[in-house]
Design a protein around this motif. Structure first.
Motif, PDB file in Angstrom:
ATOM      1  N   GLU A  28      -5.973   7.936   1.107  1.00 51.81           N
ATOM      2  CA  GLU A  28      -4.840   7.805   2.068  1.00 51.81           C
ATOM      3  C   GLU A  28      -5.138   7.834   3.398  1.00 51.81           C
ATOM      4  N   ILE A  47      -6.798   4.569   4.875  1.00 50.91           N
ATOM      5  CA  ILE A  47      -5.956   3.143   5.002  1.00 50.91           C
ATOM      6  C   ILE A  47      -5.112   3.417   6.150  1.00 50.91           C
ATOM      7  N   HIS A  89      -2.041   0.454   6.554  1.00 49.83           N
ATOM      8  CA  HIS A  89      -1.488   0.799   5.283  1.00 49.83           C
ATOM      9  C   HIS A  89      -0.645  -0.457   4.784  1.00 49.83           C
ATOM     10  N   ASP A  90      -0.298  -1.098   5.924  1.00 50.23           N
ATOM     11  CA  ASP A  90       0.530  -2.548   5.752  1.00 50.23           C
ATOM     12  C   ASP A  90      -0.133  -3.475   5.425  1.00 50.23           C
ATOM     13  N   ASN A 136      -1.053  -3.632  -0.590  1.00 52.31           N
ATOM     14  CA  ASN A 136       0.346  -3.858  -1.281  1.00 52.31           C
ATOM     15  C   ASN A 136       0.701  -4.603  -2.263  1.00 52.31           C
ATOM     16  N   GLY A 137       1.610  -4.347  -3.039  1.00 56.80           N
ATOM     17  CA  GLY A 137       2.200  -4.914  -4.088  1.00 56.80           C
ATOM     18  C   GLY A 137       3.290  -5.648  -3.034  1.00 56.80           C
ATOM     19  N   PRO A 138       4.403  -6.139  -3.958  1.00 56.34           N
ATOM     20  CA  PRO A 138       5.714  -6.752  -3.211  1.00 56.34           C
ATOM     21  C   PRO A 138       6.555  -5.449  -2.812  1.00 56.34           C
ATOM     22  N   LEU A 139       6.315  -4.479  -3.845  1.00 54.79           N
ATOM     23  CA  LEU A 139       7.280  -3.207  -3.558  1.00 54.79           C
ATOM     24  C   LEU A 139       6.024  -1.966  -3.306  1.00 54.79           C
ATOM     25  N   LEU A 140       5.532  -1.689  -4.452  1.00 55.19           N
ATOM     26  CA  LEU A 140       4.573  -0.322  -4.558  1.00 55.19           C
ATOM     27  C   LEU A 140       3.323  -0.779  -3.975  1.00 55.19           C
ATOM     28  N   MET A 141       2.373   0.269  -3.424  1.00 54.97           N
ATOM     29  CA  MET A 141       1.208   0.122  -2.835  1.00 54.97           C
ATOM     30  C   MET A 141       0.301   0.081  -4.233  1.00 54.97           C
ATOM     31  N   ARG A 198      -2.634   1.303  -5.648  1.00 50.23           N
ATOM     32  CA  ARG A 198      -3.123   2.766  -5.462  1.00 50.23           C
ATOM     33  C   ARG A 198      -4.655   2.482  -6.206  1.00 50.23           C
ATOM     34  N   LEU A 257       8.733   7.544  -6.597  1.00 48.64           N
ATOM     35  CA  LEU A 257       7.917   6.258  -6.291  1.00 48.64           C
ATOM     36  C   LEU A 257       8.080   5.986  -4.939  1.00 48.64           C
ATOM     37  N   TRP A 283       5.687   8.371  -2.872  1.00 54.03           N
ATOM     38  CA  TRP A 283       4.110   8.370  -2.976  1.00 54.03           C
ATOM     39  C   TRP A 283       3.655   7.062  -3.426  1.00 54.03           C
ATOM     40  N   ARG A 284       4.453   6.139  -3.537  1.00 57.99           N
ATOM     41  CA  ARG A 284       3.933   4.787  -3.821  1.00 57.99           C
ATOM     42  C   ARG A 284       4.308   3.515  -3.048  1.00 57.99           C
ATOM     43  N   THR A 285       5.255   3.661  -2.026  1.00 58.67           N
ATOM     44  CA  THR A 285       5.257   2.788  -1.112  1.00 58.67           C
ATOM     45  C   THR A 285       4.933   3.003   0.067  1.00 58.67           C
ATOM     46  N   ARG A 286       4.410   1.927   0.994  1.00 57.04           N
ATOM     47  CA  ARG A 286       4.176   2.075   2.367  1.00 57.04           C
ATOM     48  C   ARG A 286       5.069   2.647   3.378  1.00 57.04           C
ATOM     49  N   TRP A 287       6.456   2.778   3.099  1.00 60.58           N
ATOM     50  CA  TRP A 287       7.631   3.512   3.660  1.00 60.58           C
ATOM     51  C   TRP A 287       7.243   5.025   3.620  1.00 60.58           C
ATOM     52  N   TYR A 302       4.504   6.360   2.638  1.00 57.74           N
ATOM     53  CA  TYR A 302       3.408   6.459   3.343  1.00 57.74           C
ATOM     54  C   TYR A 302       3.549   7.037   4.975  1.00 57.74           C
ATOM     55  N   GLU A 303       4.294   6.125   5.425  1.00 56.56           N
ATOM     56  CA  GLU A 303       4.659   6.475   6.920  1.00 56.56           C
ATOM     57  C   GLU A 303       5.446   7.781   6.922  1.00 56.56           C
ATOM     58  N   ARG A 323       5.451  10.309   5.348  1.00 53.98           N
ATOM     59  CA  ARG A 323       4.721  11.732   5.127  1.00 53.98           C
ATOM     60  C   ARG A 323       3.587  11.508   5.990  1.00 53.98           C
TER      61      ARG A 323
END
Lengths: 521, 370
Positions: free
Chosen positions: A370, A373, A377-378, A383-388, A390, B223, B226-230, B232-233, B235
């Motif tokens: 983490e 990036i 991170h953007d 990134n996928g459409p919603l989730l990163m 991983r 989700l 822990w799994r989206t860029r938002w 991430y920001e 945290r």
């Protein structure tokens, strides 16, 4: 009370001030000290040198009573002692000056020194006595500092003197200093060394823990080298050299100066004109600074810490708003005076290795992948459409860690679990991996092991040779002298001169850094 | 290496052993309190546990209470991840209830349930979020501390709601300040009714569809964080604001975003209480759930699963506690609150009292050589 211990310490010349015999200490799987034996003579300055994690600090923490050794014996002035806590240590005349000061900022110097030894329920009598004693100590050891100033208002160099005063006031005969110059300017460090010599000449014993070779050679009488928890060598300082000590510390031959070919400067990449930065308190930190950085060259900015270098880097990277001036990257105007946007600067091809990796360059609470990036991170590739994505992030991070020899190479570990040098490699890998046009690099090797320094320097030269424009800010003159193709000196927010490395000497740069004009130097 | 903290516990011990030890301590002390008033603590304990889990009906009640705690626990926890301490869950839930209630009162007769319910959810989220955004704005751009402002906003919310209930929304010709009843389309079906329509037997309880929504929110929370860029920001801002700024993240914008989400989650309490149980707006339906959410987030370590488990614990304490005060008249309602308070004290405020000792025990048990 100091006199009393002093009088009994001086006659016992034969017995060492401190003797450690077979000290062994484990923390779970880590064998921090392996059968360490050490004799430190009365009235000497004894250096203990080693890379981060070599066990120096653990050893001193055992001597100061923070940890108990699993095996081994401590003798003070020839007598075996048990040191269960820092109180015991002080009772045996051992004082410690920590790397991070233990001071109460709003209290005055006098109040800080008295803290814990007030000498009664009412302060006045104790204070008068303490003042007299402190004035004597200050005279004897060149430890001038105003007793009635709140400690928070003092510069770090003087705060350190307060720590030394505290230890002496409590009757310390043996003074342990843990990485004391990490926070000091070269001048402040010189002054500290004068104080240490004065202490030695008065019969006190000084133990200096450091990873800086220069300090060892400059101030110590004897030096013990530690590697992986064990003592690997002990030398009289006058019989050893920088190269020998470096090799002993790392366990292999180390190049202290990088080899590089002459620079082949290309077109201007970074153009700074009349940049002025005013901070939140209204102080002008950067004053009308102008310079260029070309592709394929390293421009070094030398200067004593706190002369505007940090603010300059922050303004150039979009973290801090400039109040006037222009910055162009490859000819396009960056608008540093009205927008604050590190993302926009990155999009223009800028990469930034910040001065303080733990405060700014990384999120130590994050997993390494983490942290790897941060700032990107953007990016679409994470990134996928919603989730990163991983798996991909961990994959790319693992590759970067391999390329930069980060150990241990596990992207799922917490960033805080890495040593300083490895953390720095994570930052470098992240920033260099983008193939940036312009690199801003602040203090790339602060607190980094010698082995890693060599690696980081070679990477920086490689970036230059690949045609990148590099702006390097460092307070380590050695680093500037060995890496930079052109040297700018900053003092009080201004660029006070430019020197070619061939003509630069430490003395000349030192004078410019202290504010003397180029002509005078 | 420097000053190895006594807290170096394996992760599973941090998540399981430590909370268990804290709970045990809380129950032992509670037992002493029960002894002090002359009752048998083991009997009291057994009434508490059977009261919460003894039969299908009591489990239904426990889960109904737990639903509220999931919402408010998530609300507190998500703000926590951005480094913000949102004490305003109570007020945000209350104002969220205004949104839900107004939507149900005005549109309940016009819209069919499949449209009405999402509209009510949106209304509750919007009102709760709006109420939380004001302190967020004050923190982000004016530097007013969010702990202070959210506390004050709880009082403002309570006063505003009392005024509206007494003067505006009260059903005419009535003594107690309650609104008109919602239309049938604007209510959430009870789970036992739903089970019946599938031909299944289920004990009668107030447990309703909001419970399912709470679980969905918990999954979404995990989700999102822990799994989206938002996430991430969020945290990043919470863990190291300077590094976040370096990365181009605006802490001010994150503050607004995360508080809006927090307020929306708190606002969902009204779904369970108003649409699921009371079918009208009433005074003080939030009943302290917003405050208990702080303890839930603390005990749940700000993780989705932890919050669900902590909610279950508090649901059980609420349900088992009321059974206890019925069966043992000397153990009054207030004494049950004392027991809950002890749990909060040990699991929240004193969460680290046993850490050093347990870590020591672990060190002794794990072989030194490795």
């Amino acid at each position: 009370m100091a006199d009393q211990i002093k009088s009994e310490a001086s006659p016992s010349v034969a017995a060492p001030a401190v003797e450690l015999i077979g000290i062994d200490k484990r923390f779970g799987a880590v064998h921090a000290n392996r059968a360490v034996s050490l004799r430190i003579a009365v009235g000497s300055i004894h250096g203990i040198i080693g890379e981060n994690g070599a066990g120096k600090s653990t050893l001193m923490s055992i001597l100061y009573g923070y940890y108990q050794a699993d095996a081994g014996e401590i003798r003070i002035a020839g007598k075996p002692v048990h040191i269960g806590n820092s109180h015991d240590a002080l009772a045996h005349g051992i004082g410690m000056v920590h790397q991070h000061f233990m001071l109460v900022d709003p209290f005055t110097v006098l109040e800080n020194v008295m803290l814990g030894v007030e000498g009664g329920y009412l302060l006045a009598a104790g204070a008068a006595q303490a003042r007299a004693e402190l004035q004597r100590l200050q005279r004897d050891y060149k430890l001038e500092v105003d007793l009635d100033t709140p400690v928070g208002e003092l510069p770090v160099g003087l705060q350190q003197r307060v720590e030394i005063l505290k230890a002496l006031y409590r009757g310390a005969q043996v003074l342990i200093l843990d990485e004391p110059t990490g926070v000091l300017t070269p001048q402040e460090a010189d002054h500290l060394f004068r104080i240490l010599r004065a202490l030695r000449d008065e019969g006190k014993t000084v133990i200096l823990i450091t990873h800086k070779l220069r300090e060892i050679l400059e101030v110590t009488d004897r030096v013990t080298v530690m590697r992986q928890g064990a003592v690997v060598a002990e030398r009289a300082t006058r019989d050893t050299t920088k190269e020998e000590l470096a090799e002993l510390m790392v366990g292999r031959k180390v190049l202290l100066r990088v080899e590089k070919s002459p620079a082949k400067p290309g077109p201007v990449v970074l153009e700074v004109r009349g940049l002025t930065v005013i901070d939140g308190a209204g102080v002008r930190r950067v004053k009308d600074v102008s310079f260029d950085v070309r592709a394929g060259e390293i421009v070094g900015i030398a200067g004593v810490s706190g002369n505007g270098q940090s603010e300059l880097l922050e303004a150039l990277s979009g973290i801090r708003r400039a109040s006037s001036g222009t910055v162009k990257i490859k000819g396009s105007e960056c608008g540093v005076t009205h927008t604050i946007d590190p993302r926009a600067m990155r999009a223009l091809g800028l990469a930034h290795v910040p001065e303080d990796r733990q405060r700014m360059g990384l999120v130590t609470a994050f997993a390494i992948n983490e942290s790897a990036i941060l700032g990107y991170h953007d990016d679409k590739r994470y990134n996928g459409p919603l989730l990163m994505d991983r798996d991909k992030i961990i994959d790319l991070c693992g590759r970067q860690m391999g390329d930069y020899d980060v150990r241990p190479p596990d992207p799922r570990l917490r960033t805080a679990a890495l040593s300083g040098g490895n953390q720095q490699k994570v930052v470098l890998a992240r920033e260099f991996d983008r193939d940036p046009e312009l690199l801003l690099v602040g203090q790339p090797t602060r607190g980094v092991d010698i082995g890693a320094i060599e690696f980081i320097h070679r990477r920086l030269i490689a970036m230059r040779d690949a045609g990148k424009a590099v702006l390097l800010v460092s307070v380590e003159l050695d680093e500037i002298l060995s890496l930079a193709d052109r040297i700018l000196v900053m003092f009080d927010g201004r660029v006070v001169g430019e020197v070619a490395p061939a003509q630069a000497t430490e003395q000349k740069l030192g004078l410019m850094m202290a504010g003397a004009s180029e002509a005078a130097a | 290496m420097s000053a190895a903290p006594p807290s170096s516990l394996p992760r599973w011990a941090d998540v399981v052993v430590l909370p268990a030890a804290n709970l045990l301590a809380a129950f032992i002390l509670s037992g002493l309190v029960v002894v002090a008033i002359g009752e048998n603590p083991f009997q009291a304990m057994s009434i508490l546990v059977t009261g919460a889990f003894g039969n299908a009906e009591s489990i239904g009640y426990t889960l109904y209470y737990a639903t509220n705690f999931v919402f408010t626990g998530l609300a507190v926890a998500i703000a926590f991840h951005a480094g913000l301490f949102n004490i305003g869950g109570e007020g945000q839930a209350y104002i969220g209830g205004l949104g839900v209630g107004l939507a149900c009162l005005w549109l309940g007769g016009l819209l069919p349930a499949p449209i009405m319910v999402p509209v009510a959810i949106l209304a509750g989220a919007a009102f709760g979020a709006a109420w939380a955004t004001v302190p967020a704005y004050l923190q982000a751009y004016r530097g007013s501390h969010i702990v202070i402002t959210t506390i004050m906003f709880n009082f403002i919310a309570a006063s505003v709601m009392t005024y509206l209930m007494v003067n505006v929304l009260i059903k005419p010709g009535q003594q107690s300040p309650e609104s008109h009843e919602f239309a049938a389309a604007a209510t959430l079906p009870r789970l036992h009714e739903m089970a019946e329509s599938f031909g299944l037997e289920m004990a009668t309880s107030p447990l309703n569809l909001a419970f399912v929504w709470a679980l969905l929110c918990a999954g979404w929370y995990h989700l999102f964080l822990w799994r989206t860029r938002w996430g991430y920001e969020i945290r990043a801002v919470g863990a190291n604001e300077t590094a976040a700024i370096y990365a181009g993240i605006s802490p001010a914008r994150i503050t607004i975003l995360v508080m809006a989400i927090s307020g929306a989650l708190a606002g969902f309490v009204a779904l369970n209480e108003l649409m699921g149980v009371h079918y009208r707006i009433i005074l003080n339906f939030t009943g302290g759930y917003g405050f208990v959410g702080i303890a839930v987030a603390l005990i749940g370590r700000n993780r989705a699963l932890g919050i669900c488990l902590a909610s279950l614990l508090f649901g059980a304490l609420y349900q088992g506690g009321s059974e206890l005060s019925l069966d043992m008249p000397t153990v009054t309602r207030e004494l049950v609150v004392v027991i809950q308070g002890l749990v909060i004290l040990f699991c929240g405020a004193l969460e680290n009292v046993f850490r050093g000792r347990i870590a020591q025990l672990f060190r002794r048990l794990t072989p030194a050589a490795a």
